[in-house]
Design a protein around this motif. Structure first.
Motif, PDB file in Angstrom:
ATOM      1  N   GLU A 185     -16.825  21.445 -32.027  1.00  0.00           N
ATOM      2  CA  GLU A 185     -15.754  21.356 -31.029  1.00  0.00           C
ATOM      3  C   GLU A 185     -14.752  20.256 -31.374  1.00  0.00           C
ATOM      4  O   GLU A 185     -15.033  19.338 -32.141  1.00  0.00           O
ATOM      5  CB  GLU A 185     -16.314  21.116 -29.617  1.00  0.00           C
ATOM      6  CG  GLU A 185     -16.635  19.667 -29.304  1.00  0.00           C
ATOM      7  CD  GLU A 185     -16.886  19.417 -27.813  1.00  0.00           C
ATOM      8  OE1 GLU A 185     -16.499  20.237 -26.960  1.00  0.00           O
ATOM      9  OE2 GLU A 185     -17.482  18.373 -27.500  1.00  0.00           O
ATOM     10  N   ALA A 237       3.478  19.571 -38.029  1.00  0.00           N
ATOM     11  CA  ALA A 237       2.973  20.936 -37.916  1.00  0.00           C
ATOM     12  C   ALA A 237       2.033  21.259 -39.068  1.00  0.00           C
ATOM     13  O   ALA A 237       0.995  21.875 -38.869  1.00  0.00           O
ATOM     14  CB  ALA A 237       4.130  21.924 -37.871  1.00  0.00           C
ATOM     15  N   SER A 238       2.382  20.800 -40.281  1.00  0.00           N
ATOM     16  CA  SER A 238       1.519  21.164 -41.409  1.00  0.00           C
ATOM     17  C   SER A 238       0.196  20.396 -41.360  1.00  0.00           C
ATOM     18  O   SER A 238      -0.849  20.936 -41.710  1.00  0.00           O
ATOM     19  CB  SER A 238       2.244  20.990 -42.742  1.00  0.00           C
ATOM     20  OG  SER A 238       2.221  19.650 -43.150  1.00  0.00           O
ATOM     21  N   ASP A 271      -1.835  22.221 -38.675  1.00  0.00           N
ATOM     22  CA  ASP A 271      -2.341  23.460 -39.260  1.00  0.00           C
ATOM     23  C   ASP A 271      -3.589  23.202 -40.068  1.00  0.00           C
ATOM     24  O   ASP A 271      -4.581  23.910 -39.970  1.00  0.00           O
ATOM     25  CB  ASP A 271      -1.302  24.003 -40.265  1.00  0.00           C
ATOM     26  CG  ASP A 271      -0.415  25.029 -39.624  1.00  0.00           C
ATOM     27  OD1 ASP A 271      -0.551  25.229 -38.404  1.00  0.00           O
ATOM     28  OD2 ASP A 271       0.408  25.605 -40.342  1.00  0.00           O
ATOM     29  N   LYS A 311      -6.594  22.350 -37.920  1.00  0.00           N
ATOM     30  CA  LYS A 311      -7.051  23.559 -37.247  1.00  0.00           C
ATOM     31  C   LYS A 311      -7.853  24.441 -38.202  1.00  0.00           C
ATOM     32  O   LYS A 311      -8.929  24.928 -37.870  1.00  0.00           O
ATOM     33  CB  LYS A 311      -5.789  24.287 -36.774  1.00  0.00           C
ATOM     34  CG  LYS A 311      -5.977  25.400 -35.820  1.00  0.00           C
ATOM     35  CD  LYS A 311      -4.616  26.026 -35.543  1.00  0.00           C
ATOM     36  CE  LYS A 311      -4.142  26.836 -36.734  1.00  0.00           C
ATOM     37  NZ  LYS A 311      -2.758  27.289 -36.626  1.00  0.00           N
ATOM     38  N   ARG A 321     -11.990  25.261 -38.254  1.00  0.00           N
ATOM     39  CA  ARG A 321     -12.515  26.615 -38.178  1.00  0.00           C
ATOM     40  C   ARG A 321     -13.396  26.965 -39.363  1.00  0.00           C
ATOM     41  O   ARG A 321     -14.461  27.533 -39.217  1.00  0.00           O
ATOM     42  CB  ARG A 321     -11.362  27.614 -38.114  1.00  0.00           C
ATOM     43  CG  ARG A 321     -11.051  28.042 -36.725  1.00  0.00           C
ATOM     44  CD  ARG A 321     -10.560  29.481 -36.700  1.00  0.00           C
ATOM     45  NE  ARG A 321      -9.634  29.775 -37.766  1.00  0.00           N
ATOM     46  CZ  ARG A 321      -8.337  29.508 -37.707  1.00  0.00           C
ATOM     47  NH1 ARG A 321      -7.841  28.927 -36.648  1.00  0.00           N
ATOM     48  NH2 ARG A 321      -7.555  29.812 -38.700  1.00  0.00           N
ATOM     49  N   ARG A 328      -3.255  20.011 -26.424  1.00  0.00           N
ATOM     50  CA  ARG A 328      -3.301  21.385 -25.905  1.00  0.00           C
ATOM     51  C   ARG A 328      -3.615  22.378 -27.015  1.00  0.00           C
ATOM     52  O   ARG A 328      -4.360  23.325 -26.847  1.00  0.00           O
ATOM     53  CB  ARG A 328      -1.946  21.736 -25.279  1.00  0.00           C
ATOM     54  CG  ARG A 328      -1.863  23.154 -24.717  1.00  0.00           C
ATOM     55  CD  ARG A 328      -0.420  23.563 -24.465  1.00  0.00           C
ATOM     56  NE  ARG A 328       0.138  22.936 -23.284  1.00  0.00           N
ATOM     57  CZ  ARG A 328       0.006  23.429 -22.052  1.00  0.00           C
ATOM     58  NH1 ARG A 328      -0.672  24.531 -21.858  1.00  0.00           N
ATOM     59  NH2 ARG A 328       0.547  22.815 -21.035  1.00  0.00           N
ATOM     60  N   MET A 329      -3.037  22.091 -28.186  1.00  0.00           N
ATOM     61  CA  MET A 329      -3.197  23.020 -29.285  1.00  0.00           C
ATOM     62  C   MET A 329      -4.599  22.978 -29.890  1.00  0.00           C
ATOM     63  O   MET A 329      -5.145  23.989 -30.285  1.00  0.00           O
ATOM     64  CB  MET A 329      -2.170  22.679 -30.365  1.00  0.00           C
ATOM     65  CG  MET A 329      -2.028  23.759 -31.401  1.00  0.00           C
ATOM     66  SD  MET A 329      -1.181  23.203 -32.857  1.00  0.00           S
ATOM     67  CE  MET A 329       0.217  22.464 -32.213  1.00  0.00           C
ATOM     68  N   ASP A 332     -10.715  21.472 -27.236  1.00  0.00           N
ATOM     69  CA  ASP A 332     -11.406  22.336 -26.280  1.00  0.00           C
ATOM     70  C   ASP A 332     -11.578  21.583 -24.961  1.00  0.00           C
ATOM     71  O   ASP A 332     -11.360  22.101 -23.887  1.00  0.00           O
ATOM     72  CB  ASP A 332     -12.813  22.687 -26.797  1.00  0.00           C
ATOM     73  CG  ASP A 332     -12.772  23.363 -28.146  1.00  0.00           C
ATOM     74  OD1 ASP A 332     -12.139  24.420 -28.237  1.00  0.00           O
ATOM     75  OD2 ASP A 332     -13.352  22.829 -29.111  1.00  0.00           O
TER      76      ASP A 332
END
Ligand code: ATP
Ligand code: ADP
Ligand code: MG
Ligand code: MG
Ligand code: ZN
Lengths: 234, 281
Positions: B58, B213-214, B217, B220, B224, B241-242, B245
């Motif tokens: 998480e 942003a990069s 990314d 993120k 995952r 927010r992005m 959890d």
């Protein structure tokens, strides 16, 4: 048949400290959903419809009452009291939520967005890719759009993507908050068709619709809400 | 909490003060304090009774105004600073039975080198600016017990590639790089020992929007693919927010509210959280 969801005496108010305000959004709401049913909620703007759905999804913390949900993973549980981790797990595997607004990650393509949704459930990347293509095709989202960013999509395209993302998980319970508002007639028909397929697939749905007339033949039952309180229409 | 999952990291009653305290502030009477600062003896109570759990896979967000104790908390977890009191357990370390803060220096180094990675807000704290980028990574690998030069080089290149630093620049020192590239080298370094827990302190602050942003990314995707747990400190609610959890809100050293991130943003309970959220809408 067993109830998949039953809400008893649910109330929710907001205390806005800085404005010194206390807003009663819903009071003593009672509602039940049988497995496989499609139930609509109607009411004026501000009457508390979205608040009900958000309490179920736990975006809002309710203060009074219980929200009994019959979960596959956890058995019968009260959604207003489950732990954050249990709620996250339910959102991944059992309960979906579609609003008219597409809440997207920046720089994430339509394809990635759907694939992420699938992988959240533990599916491997390869299978997820395949399922993603199938569902995008199924939703008749233009192939050219698959690898572009949804922030640039039209309302109807966003919505179809949004529903695709929720549907691809085959949730047991799907909450729909005005998914057809601001759509043209053709797009509405498309959504309706998709909802019919979901109904056939056995998904239980609780939906708020801007023009319920349009959805009426899909609905098994209807609740109408007035000043934060339900009256059952039929 | 039932058995369906258990935390990887548990922190309970963590306190960190700078200064010894005095008669006036020991009771923490709010009337005698200026926020978390004692005007009589100058002691700062940076973290007060902080408790939380981090679960496998998480992203836990931590938000709060400047000075609320976020970086201090992260430094305590990474043993950059000693806690005043409190306990922390990692469930895969000695069966989750040993308070990390009471371990010897040697074991603390082991935990840092094998179980955690950290990215500092300021790259100067996380990187040797004159070493080559790949050398920075090798350093972390060596402390994690790696000895084979070829393996380290291959892993370094793989990691730098992962964070989009091209091979032909891997021998360059971070001081030649832009802020965003430096952050990416830090992330590569922090990941090199495949830590189950990654601590990120304001990784995107001060970077321009496209670089932000990069980096986001990248985080993120890493999260995952590698299924690591991340504690993410940020004062940017958009970032939270992005990625997060669940989210903790800190104010003057205390956790005043915690919940699902969308709940914290849409139905904040505490006056301070409401102010924080509404000032950004
Ligand atoms: N080494 C130190 N000596 C004395 N006081 C310190 C020290 N480090 C931090 N503090 C104090 O502890 C408090 C918390 O600082 P910290 O750096 O954790 O804040 P933060 O929440 O990370 O803020 P920011 O958002 O500005 O990074 C502050 O009042 C700070 O002045
Ligand atoms: N997050 C919120 N904070 C404060 N008030 C809210 C919030 N969400 C809803 N409300 C209030 O609760 C009432 C019901 O709103 P809502 O459920 O959105 O109505 P509907 O969906 O029926 O239009 C309104 O008075 C609204 O202003
Ligand atoms: Mg609404
Ligand atoms: Mg800081
Ligand atoms: Zn003092």
């Amino acid at each position: 048949m067993e109830n998949i969801l039953s809400i008893e005496g649910l109330s929710k108010s907001f205390t806005l400290h800085n404005l010194g305000k206390h807003i009663h959004a819903i009071r003593d709401i009672n509602l039940y959903l049988r497995e496989g049913e499609f139930v609509g909620i109607t009411g004026k703007s501000g009457s508390g419809k979205s608040t009900v759905l958000k309490c179920i999804y736990r975006t809002y913390c309710s203060q009074e009452g219980s929200i009994w949900y019959n979960s596959i993973r956890f058995g019968k549980i009260n959604l207003s009291e489950v732990s954050e981790r249990e709620m996250i797990s339910l959102r991944k595997h059992e309960i979906g939520y579609v609003s008219q607004f597409l809440d997207v990650m920046p720089r994430t393509t339509a394809r990635e967005l759907v694939a992420q949704s699938i992988m959240e459930m533990g599916t491997d990347a390869q299978t997820a890719d395949l399922q993603t293509e199938n569902i995008l095709q199924h939703f008749e989202l233009d192939r050219e759009l698959w690898d572009s960013y949804p922030t640039t999509f039209s309302g109807g395209e966003k919505l179809r993507l949004n529903i695709a993302r929720a549907m691809v998980k085959r949730p047991r319970l799907l909450l729909l908050d005005e998914p057809t508002a601001s759509l043209d007639h053709a797009s509405k028909l498309k959504v309706k068709e998709l909802l019919e397929q979901l109904i056939k697939g056995g998904t239980t749905m609780l939906g708020i619709f801007h023009d319920l007339e349009f959805m009426q033949d899909l609905c098994d039952r209807e609740y109408s809400i007035e000043n934060g309180n339900f009256t059952i229409t039929h | 909490m039932n058995e369906f999952d258990s935390p990887i990291l548990s922190v309970r009653h963590l306190n960190k003060q700078f200064g010894n305290g005095c008669e006036s502030c020991r009771t923490q009477n709010p009337e005698q304090m200026l926020k978390n600062y004692c005007p009589v003896c100058g002691t700062v109570y940076a973290c007060k009774d902080v408790s939380f759990d981090v679960y496998p896979g998480e992203v836990l967000g931590i938000v709060g105004e400047s000075g609320s104790g976020k970086s201090t908390l992260m430094k305590c977890l990474y043993f950059d600073q000693e806690v005043t009191s409190g306990v922390a357990y990692i469930h895969t370390y000695k069966d989750g039975k040993k308070n990390l803060f009471e371990e010897s220096g040697q074991y603390k180094r082991y935990i840092r080198n094998h179980l955690m990675g950290k990215v500092y807000q300021n790259p100067i704290l996380g990187l040797k600016m004159d070493f080559s980028s790949i050398g920075n990574i090798a350093e972390k690998l060596i402390s994690a017990g790696e000895r084979h030069v070829g393996t380290m080089e291959a892993r370094g290149i793989e990691l730098l590639d992962h964070v989009c630093i091209p091979i032909h620049r891997s021998k360059e020192a971070p001081k030649n790089f832009s802020g965003g590239m430096q952050q990416r080298v830090q992330i590569a370094k922090a990941l090199s020992n495949k830590p189950p827990l990654l601590l990120l302190d304001e990784v995107t602050t001060g970077l321009d929007l496209s670089v932000q942003a990069s980096v986001l990314d990248l985080i993120k995707n890493l999260q995952r693919e590698l299924e690591i747990s991340i504690v993410l400190v940020s004062h940017d609610l958009g970032v939270i927010r992005m990625l997060a959890d669940r989210t903790l809100v800190m104010l003057e050293g205390r956790v005043i509210e915690q919940g699902l991130t969308d709940q914290i943003l849409e139905d904040p309970q505490h006056q301070y959280t409401q102010q924080l959220v509404h000032s950004l809408l």
